[in-house]
Design an enzyme around this catalytic site. Structure first.
Site, mmCIF file in Angstrom:
data_model
loop_
_atom_site.group_PDB
_atom_site.id
_atom_site.type_symbol
_atom_site.label_atom_id
_atom_site.label_comp_id
_atom_site.label_asym_id
_atom_site.label_seq_id
_atom_site.Cartn_x
_atom_site.Cartn_y
_atom_site.Cartn_z
ATOM 1 N N GLY A 1 48.111 36.659 39.283
ATOM 2 C CA GLY A 1 48.216 36.728 37.827
ATOM 3 C C GLY A 1 48.527 35.395 37.177
ATOM 4 N N GLU B 1 50.067 35.470 45.645
ATOM 5 C CA GLU B 1 48.724 35.944 46.007
ATOM 6 C C GLU B 1 47.800 35.700 44.827
ATOM 7 O OE1 GLU B 1 49.564 40.016 47.165
ATOM 8 O OE2 GLU B 1 49.863 40.579 45.081
ATOM 9 N N ARG C 1 42.630 33.905 40.701
ATOM 10 C CA ARG C 1 42.085 33.168 39.556
ATOM 11 C C ARG C 1 42.557 31.716 39.500
ATOM 12 N NH1 ARG C 1 40.906 36.090 35.071
ATOM 13 N NH2 ARG C 1 42.402 37.624 35.829
ATOM 14 N N ARG D 1 33.086 40.068 33.110
ATOM 15 C CA ARG D 1 34.335 39.982 32.342
ATOM 16 C C ARG D 1 34.148 40.116 30.834
ATOM 17 N NH1 ARG D 1 37.316 35.943 32.142
ATOM 18 N NH2 ARG D 1 39.293 37.044 32.140
ATOM 19 N N CYS E 1 20.197 46.912 29.335
ATOM 20 C CA CYS E 1 20.121 47.851 28.211
ATOM 21 C C CYS E 1 21.528 48.345 27.909
ATOM 22 C CB CYS E 1 19.221 49.033 28.564
ATOM 23 S SG CYS E 1 17.594 48.488 29.035
ATOM 24 N N GLU E 2 22.338 47.452 27.413
ATOM 25 C CA GLU E 2 23.778 47.701 27.239
ATOM 26 C C GLU E 2 24.256 46.630 26.262
ATOM 27 O OE1 GLU E 2 27.156 48.304 26.857
ATOM 28 O OE2 GLU E 2 26.665 49.651 28.505
HETATM 29 C C1 LIG Z 1 43.856 41.085 41.686
HETATM 30 C C2 LIG Z 1 45.105 40.901 42.409
HETATM 31 C C3 LIG Z 1 45.607 39.610 42.647
HETATM 32 C C4 LIG Z 1 44.960 38.366 42.122
HETATM 33 O O1 LIG Z 1 44.964 38.306 40.748
HETATM 34 P P1 LIG Z 1 44.632 36.925 40.017
HETATM 35 O O2 LIG Z 1 44.698 37.291 38.571
HETATM 36 O O3 LIG Z 1 43.266 36.554 40.436
HETATM 37 O O4 LIG Z 1 45.648 35.943 40.429
HETATM 38 C C5 LIG Z 1 46.756 39.488 43.397
HETATM 39 N N1 LIG Z 1 47.389 40.569 43.881
HETATM 40 C C6 LIG Z 1 46.943 41.812 43.669
HETATM 41 C C7 LIG Z 1 47.693 42.948 44.249
HETATM 42 C C8 LIG Z 1 45.801 42.030 42.923
HETATM 43 O O5 LIG Z 1 45.368 43.271 42.706
#
Ligand SMILES: *Cc1c(COP(=O)(O)O)cnc(C)c1O
Length: 419
Positions: A228, A269, A272, A307, A339-340
């Protein structure tokens, strides 16, 4: 898209596009490695820090190889993602399996298929784990304690994780079933660029970890603060201050260690943050129409980048190499061919005047770009290229063909007669 990537790519872009054909995503090896190293540097004061790259962001083996080289593990949520991680030689401790609404087949693959760090989404799953691994983690959803953001929404409305009232019981039960080592996980935001928000959540996680020690005598070995981490999509957006985040987390862990006499490791983790800015979608303008609005039709569509159609207010910057605003600007919608009506890369965007044949560079598609694509309307997903650090360009996934689209229609007759 970083300035460095732009400087590496643009001089050669027309030649690359002519050689491989449009559309394609192209990723910047040097940029990915640089960001990965910066993340490690930012957290270098945190003992035992490790990034588990979120495979779903860019599930290409060639990219995962770069993660392996940087010493990262892999965050997986499905069987194919586990297979991709294991394909890189990842062993049990190198894989976080963070699934939601997990199936029996997924548990089998996660545990018997070679092991992983099992990150359980709920207390009800404890009895469904075929054989409780030694090391277990739970995903905690703090509910109203923490504000979420637009993409994931408010934590108490999100389907992920168990509540603050449930987690102590979850660890107690997992220990009764045989687990002896523990971790703690949360992820409440997506694309967050304010480091204070992530730091605040980390501090809360340390408090929750302390409670596990107080009540159960369980000292979690690691705290996974999730992904995130945000990137600037709009030209006016400021980047996440990763150095301040790393320093803040290091201080928080130091204070925790001083109070409690032990030091949990910190895992992230991110997806992005690592690859997002280091990919672009290159597409050619093939049509132009002037009706109630001006529409520029690209040769890529939502199949390559979901997105903008999926999340309202998503912005992807678009540049038109070779055209400058001095040649004239106009306000256009840049569309795909589905078609959207959501199939638009930009809505009422002011861009230099675009003619048929111009290349368009859609920025920041290096995470949740190609991987989110789909084949609705028989629109196939494009190829992926890697701009290597050496300057050469490598195909790392070919474009889909109609044969791929029809592959699931090849099967043996299978009929259940009427009872
Ligand atoms: C999608 C996801 C991420 C990665 O999210 P980013 O926004 O790409 O950093 C990390 N952990 C979990 C559990 C996720 O579902």
């Amino acid at each position: 898209m970083s300035r460095d990537f732009e400087a590496r790519l643009l001089p050669d872009l027309e030649r690359i596009a002519a050689h491989f054909g449009t559309p394609f995503h192209i990723y910047d090896e040097a940029g990915i490695l640089d960001t990965g190293e910066r993340l490690k540097l930012a957290f270098s004061r945190v003992k035992g820090f490790r990034e588990y790259f979120a495979v779903k962001a860019l599930p290409n083996p060639r990219i995962l190889q770069l993660m392996k080289v940087m010493g990262f593990g892999f965050d997986c949520a499905s069987i194919p993602e586990l297979m991709l991680a294991r394909g890189q030689g990842a062993r049990a401790g190198d894989i976080m399996f963070t699934s939601n609404n997990t199936s029996a087949a997924e548990f089998d693959e996660a545990i018997d298929g070679g092991g992983c760090i099992l990150n359980l989404d709920d207390i009800s799953l404890i009895d469904k784990v075929p054989e409780m691994p030694e090391l277990v983690c739970f995903r905690l959803n703090p509910g109203p304690e923490v504000a979420g953001n637009k993409i994931i929404g408010e934590p108490e409305k999100a389907k992920f994780g168990l509540t603050v009232d449930q987690y102590v019981d979850a660890y107690r039960t997992a220990r009764e079933r045989g687990a002896s080592r523990f971790g703690l996980h949360t992820m409440v935001v997506s694309n967050q660029r304010d480091y204070r928000h992530i730091l605040d959540t980390t501090r809360r996680m340390l408090l929750w970890a302390g409670k596990l020690d107080d009540v159960l005598g369980i000292q979690p070995e690691f705290i996974n603060i999730g992904g995130g981490f945000g990137i600037p999509y709009g030209p006016a957006e400021t980047p996440l201050d990763i150095a301040a985040l790393g320093e803040g987390v290091a201080d928080a862990v130091d204070q925790f260690a001083a109070r409690r006499g032990y030091r949990p490791k910190i895992y992230t983790e991110s997806g992005r943050y690592i690859t997002g800015p280091h990919g672009v979608l290159v597409t050619r303008a093939i049509n132009r129409k002037e009706t109630y609005r001006i529409y520029v039709g690209a040769d890529a569509c939502m199949s390559a980048l979901m997105r903008p159609g999926m999340y309202p207010d998503t912005y992807h910057h678009i540049s038109v190499p070779g055209r400058t605003p001095e040649d004239g600007v106009e306000c256009v919608d840049v569309t795909g061919s589905l078609c959207e009506n959501n199939d638009k890369f930009a809505v009422q965007r002011t861009l230099p005047r675009i003619e048929d044949g111009d290349l368009l560079v859609i920025h920041d598609t290096g995470a949740h770009g190609h991987s989110m694509g789909f084949t609705y309307n028989g629109r196939l997903r494009p190829k992926e290229l890697l701009l290597r650090s050496t300057g050469s360009v490598e195909v790392i996934r070919r474009a889909e063909t109609p044969d791929d689209y029809f592959a699931t229609l090849q099967f043996d007759p299978w009929i259940l007669s009427k009872a």
